[in-house]
Design a protein around this motif. Sequence first.
Motif, PDB file in Angstrom:
ATOM      1  N   GLY A 128     -20.356  13.147  -0.802  1.00 55.24           N
ATOM      2  CA  GLY A 128     -20.513  13.920   0.424  1.00 55.24           C
ATOM      3  C   GLY A 128     -20.884  13.097   1.637  1.00 55.24           C
ATOM      4  N   MET A 129     -21.275  11.836   1.443  1.00 57.97           N
ATOM      5  CA  MET A 129     -21.674  10.988   2.573  1.00 57.97           C
ATOM      6  C   MET A 129     -20.459  10.568   3.401  1.00 57.97           C
ATOM      7  SD  MET A 129     -24.679   8.541   1.033  1.00 57.97           S
ATOM      8  CE  MET A 129     -25.164   7.934   2.654  1.00 57.97           C
ATOM      9  N   LEU A 130     -20.684  10.374   4.690  1.00 55.68           N
ATOM     10  CA  LEU A 130     -19.658   9.890   5.611  1.00 55.68           C
ATOM     11  C   LEU A 130     -19.815   8.397   5.842  1.00 55.68           C
ATOM     12  CD1 LEU A 130     -19.668  12.612   8.402  1.00 55.68           C
ATOM     13  CD2 LEU A 130     -17.832  12.142   6.782  1.00 55.68           C
ATOM     14  N   GLY A 131     -18.698   7.747   6.169  1.00 59.63           N
ATOM     15  CA  GLY A 131     -18.728   6.336   6.503  1.00 59.63           C
ATOM     16  C   GLY A 131     -17.396   5.917   7.091  1.00 59.63           C
ATOM     17  N   ALA A 132     -17.217   4.614   7.254  1.00 61.76           N
ATOM     18  CA  ALA A 132     -15.985   4.078   7.817  1.00 61.76           C
ATOM     19  C   ALA A 132     -15.470   2.938   6.958  1.00 61.76           C
ATOM     20  CB  ALA A 132     -16.224   3.584   9.236  1.00 61.76           C
ATOM     21  N   VAL A 133     -14.149   2.830   6.884  1.00 58.68           N
ATOM     22  CA  VAL A 133     -13.503   1.754   6.127  1.00 58.68           C
ATOM     23  C   VAL A 133     -13.656   0.453   6.913  1.00 58.68           C
ATOM     24  CG1 VAL A 133     -11.306   0.884   5.239  1.00 58.68           C
ATOM     25  CG2 VAL A 133     -11.833   3.329   5.070  1.00 58.68           C
ATOM     26  N   MET A 142       0.833  -1.179   0.000  1.00 61.11           N
ATOM     27  CA  MET A 142       0.000   0.000   0.000  1.00 61.11           C
ATOM     28  C   MET A 142       0.881   1.247   0.000  1.00 61.11           C
ATOM     29  SD  MET A 142      -3.318  -0.696   2.344  1.00 61.11           S
ATOM     30  CE  MET A 142      -2.937  -1.956   3.531  1.00 61.11           C
ATOM     31  N   THR A 143       0.294   2.337  -0.368  1.00 58.51           N
ATOM     32  CA  THR A 143       1.040   3.587  -0.423  1.00 58.51           C
ATOM     33  C   THR A 143       1.035   4.273   0.931  1.00 58.51           C
ATOM     34  OG1 THR A 143      -0.877   4.901  -0.992  1.00 58.51           O
ATOM     35  CG2 THR A 143       0.311   3.898  -2.833  1.00 58.51           C
ATOM     36  N   ASP A 144       1.828   5.346   1.029  1.00 55.12           N
ATOM     37  CA  ASP A 144       1.845   6.136   2.257  1.00 55.12           C
ATOM     38  C   ASP A 144       0.502   6.797   2.500  1.00 55.12           C
ATOM     39  OD1 ASP A 144       4.467   5.476   2.702  1.00 55.12           O
ATOM     40  OD2 ASP A 144       5.249   7.248   1.702  1.00 55.12           O
ATOM     41  N   ASP A 145      -0.288   6.932   1.439  1.00 49.62           N
ATOM     42  CA  ASP A 145      -1.580   7.589   1.514  1.00 49.62           C
ATOM     43  C   ASP A 145      -2.699   6.584   1.813  1.00 49.62           C
ATOM     44  OD1 ASP A 145      -3.118   9.897   1.371  1.00 49.62           O
ATOM     45  OD2 ASP A 145      -3.619   9.550  -0.723  1.00 49.62           O
ATOM     46  N   ALA A 146      -2.324   5.380   2.217  1.00 51.78           N
ATOM     47  CA  ALA A 146      -3.302   4.328   2.466  1.00 51.78           C
ATOM     48  C   ALA A 146      -4.136   4.638   3.704  1.00 51.78           C
ATOM     49  CB  ALA A 146      -2.594   2.990   2.637  1.00 51.78           C
ATOM     50  N   LEU A 147      -5.332   4.120   3.708  1.00 48.90           N
ATOM     51  CA  LEU A 147      -6.232   4.262   4.854  1.00 48.90           C
ATOM     52  C   LEU A 147      -6.192   2.992   5.690  1.00 48.90           C
ATOM     53  CD1 LEU A 147      -9.228   5.845   2.936  1.00 48.90           C
ATOM     54  CD2 LEU A 147      -7.726   6.994   4.567  1.00 48.90           C
ATOM     55  N   HIS A 148      -6.714   3.057   6.900  1.00 50.34           N
ATOM     56  CA  HIS A 148      -6.738   1.899   7.785  1.00 50.34           C
ATOM     57  C   HIS A 148      -8.183   1.569   8.158  1.00 50.34           C
ATOM     58  CE1 HIS A 148      -6.370   5.540  10.266  1.00 50.34           C
ATOM     59  NE2 HIS A 148      -7.207   4.925  11.068  1.00 50.34           N
ATOM     60  N   PHE A 149      -8.348   0.390   8.745  1.00 50.22           N
ATOM     61  CA  PHE A 149      -9.674  -0.042   9.165  1.00 50.22           C
ATOM     62  C   PHE A 149     -10.275   0.948  10.173  1.00 50.22           C
ATOM     63  CE2 PHE A 149      -7.969  -4.117   7.731  1.00 50.22           C
ATOM     64  CZ  PHE A 149      -9.008  -4.524   6.917  1.00 50.22           C
ATOM     65  N   PHE A 150     -11.564   1.221  10.009  1.00 52.65           N
ATOM     66  CA  PHE A 150     -12.372   2.090  10.856  1.00 52.65           C
ATOM     67  C   PHE A 150     -12.039   3.574  10.716  1.00 52.65           C
ATOM     68  CE2 PHE A 150     -12.214  -2.101  12.884  1.00 52.65           C
ATOM     69  CZ  PHE A 150     -13.535  -2.468  12.669  1.00 52.65           C
ATOM     70  N   ALA A 151     -11.199   3.932   9.739  1.00 52.97           N
ATOM     71  CA  ALA A 151     -10.967   5.353   9.458  1.00 52.97           C
ATOM     72  C   ALA A 151     -12.267   5.940   8.917  1.00 52.97           C
ATOM     73  CB  ALA A 151      -9.855   5.516   8.426  1.00 52.97           C
ATOM     74  N   GLU A 152     -12.638   7.113   9.405  1.00 52.50           N
ATOM     75  CA  GLU A 152     -13.826   7.781   8.891  1.00 52.50           C
ATOM     76  C   GLU A 152     -13.451   8.494   7.598  1.00 52.50           C
ATOM     77  OE1 GLU A 152     -17.025  10.067  11.283  1.00 52.50           O
ATOM     78  OE2 GLU A 152     -15.648  11.590  10.473  1.00 52.50           O
ATOM     79  N   VAL A 153     -14.289   8.345   6.591  1.00 51.72           N
ATOM     80  CA  VAL A 153     -14.035   8.967   5.286  1.00 51.72           C
ATOM     81  C   VAL A 153     -15.299   9.638   4.764  1.00 51.72           C
ATOM     82  CG1 VAL A 153     -12.198   7.343   4.648  1.00 51.72           C
ATOM     83  CG2 VAL A 153     -14.557   6.823   4.037  1.00 51.72           C
ATOM     84  N   ARG A 154     -15.096  10.560   3.843  1.00 52.87           N
ATOM     85  CA  ARG A 154     -16.189  11.222   3.139  1.00 52.87           C
ATOM     86  C   ARG A 154     -16.030  10.886   1.655  1.00 52.87           C
ATOM     87  NH1 ARG A 154     -19.476  15.080   4.626  1.00 52.87           N
ATOM     88  NH2 ARG A 154     -18.177  15.678   6.397  1.00 52.87           N
ATOM     89  N   VAL A 155     -17.130  10.561   1.002  1.00 53.05           N
ATOM     90  CA  VAL A 155     -17.093  10.266  -0.426  1.00 53.05           C
ATOM     91  C   VAL A 155     -16.851  11.580  -1.167  1.00 53.05           C
ATOM     92  CG1 VAL A 155     -18.337   9.334  -2.403  1.00 53.05           C
ATOM     93  CG2 VAL A 155     -18.672   8.323  -0.131  1.00 53.05           C
ATOM     94  N   ALA A 156     -15.733  11.646  -1.877  1.00 56.97           N
ATOM     95  CA  ALA A 156     -15.376  12.853  -2.623  1.00 56.97           C
ATOM     96  C   ALA A 156     -15.994  12.833  -4.011  1.00 56.97           C
ATOM     97  CB  ALA A 156     -13.854  12.972  -2.721  1.00 56.97           C
ATOM     98  N   THR A 157     -15.947  11.666  -4.645  1.00 58.20           N
ATOM     99  CA  THR A 157     -16.510  11.540  -5.983  1.00 58.20           C
ATOM    100  C   THR A 157     -17.001  10.113  -6.212  1.00 58.20           C
ATOM    101  OG1 THR A 157     -16.068  11.813  -8.353  1.00 58.20           O
ATOM    102  CG2 THR A 157     -14.242  11.072  -7.011  1.00 58.20           C
ATOM    103  N   CYS A 158     -18.137  10.010  -6.872  1.00 54.57           N
ATOM    104  CA  CYS A 158     -18.696   8.706  -7.213  1.00 54.57           C
ATOM    105  C   CYS A 158     -19.565   8.884  -8.454  1.00 54.57           C
ATOM    106  CB  CYS A 158     -19.507   8.144  -6.050  1.00 54.57           C
ATOM    107  SG  CYS A 158     -20.058   6.444  -6.336  1.00 54.57           S
ATOM    108  N   PRO A 159     -18.933   8.928  -9.639  1.00 56.15           N
ATOM    109  CA  PRO A 159     -19.669   9.202 -10.872  1.00 56.15           C
ATOM    110  C   PRO A 159     -20.828   8.241 -11.134  1.00 56.15           C
ATOM    111  CG  PRO A 159     -17.307   9.291 -11.258  1.00 56.15           C
ATOM    112  CD  PRO A 159     -17.507   8.760  -9.868  1.00 56.15           C
ATOM    113  N   SER A 160     -20.711   6.999 -10.696  1.00 57.29           N
ATOM    114  CA  SER A 160     -21.774   6.026 -10.954  1.00 57.29           C
ATOM    115  C   SER A 160     -22.969   6.192 -10.012  1.00 57.29           C
ATOM    116  CB  SER A 160     -21.230   4.605 -10.853  1.00 57.29           C
ATOM    117  OG  SER A 160     -20.770   4.355  -9.540  1.00 57.29           O
TER     118      SER A 160
END
Length: 76
Positions: free
Chosen positions: A25-30, A1-19
């Motif tokens: 804009g939604m929030l969730g967790a890995v 993985m890269t240095d920019d990798a995420l970890h389990f249970f990290a909270e994230v926001r959807v930045a883009t989802c063309p499909s």
Amino acid sequence: MTDDALHFFAEVRVATCPSKLELEGMLGAVLGISEPRDTETPVDYGVMLDDYDRLVSFRREQIAPTGRDRMREDYY
């Protein structure tokens, strides 16, 4: 993985989802992280979005970390 990798249970926001634009804009967790067989295959992150009944798979560039972590107990 890269240095920019995420970890389990990290909270994230959807930045883009063309499909599925409605997810942007939604929030969730890995809750899942793929393990590619080679360096050419990008990592996918399974994200459980708040108020959405499914795990959704995203590439790293589609999600942005909020800097917060969620607790395992929130999901299991």
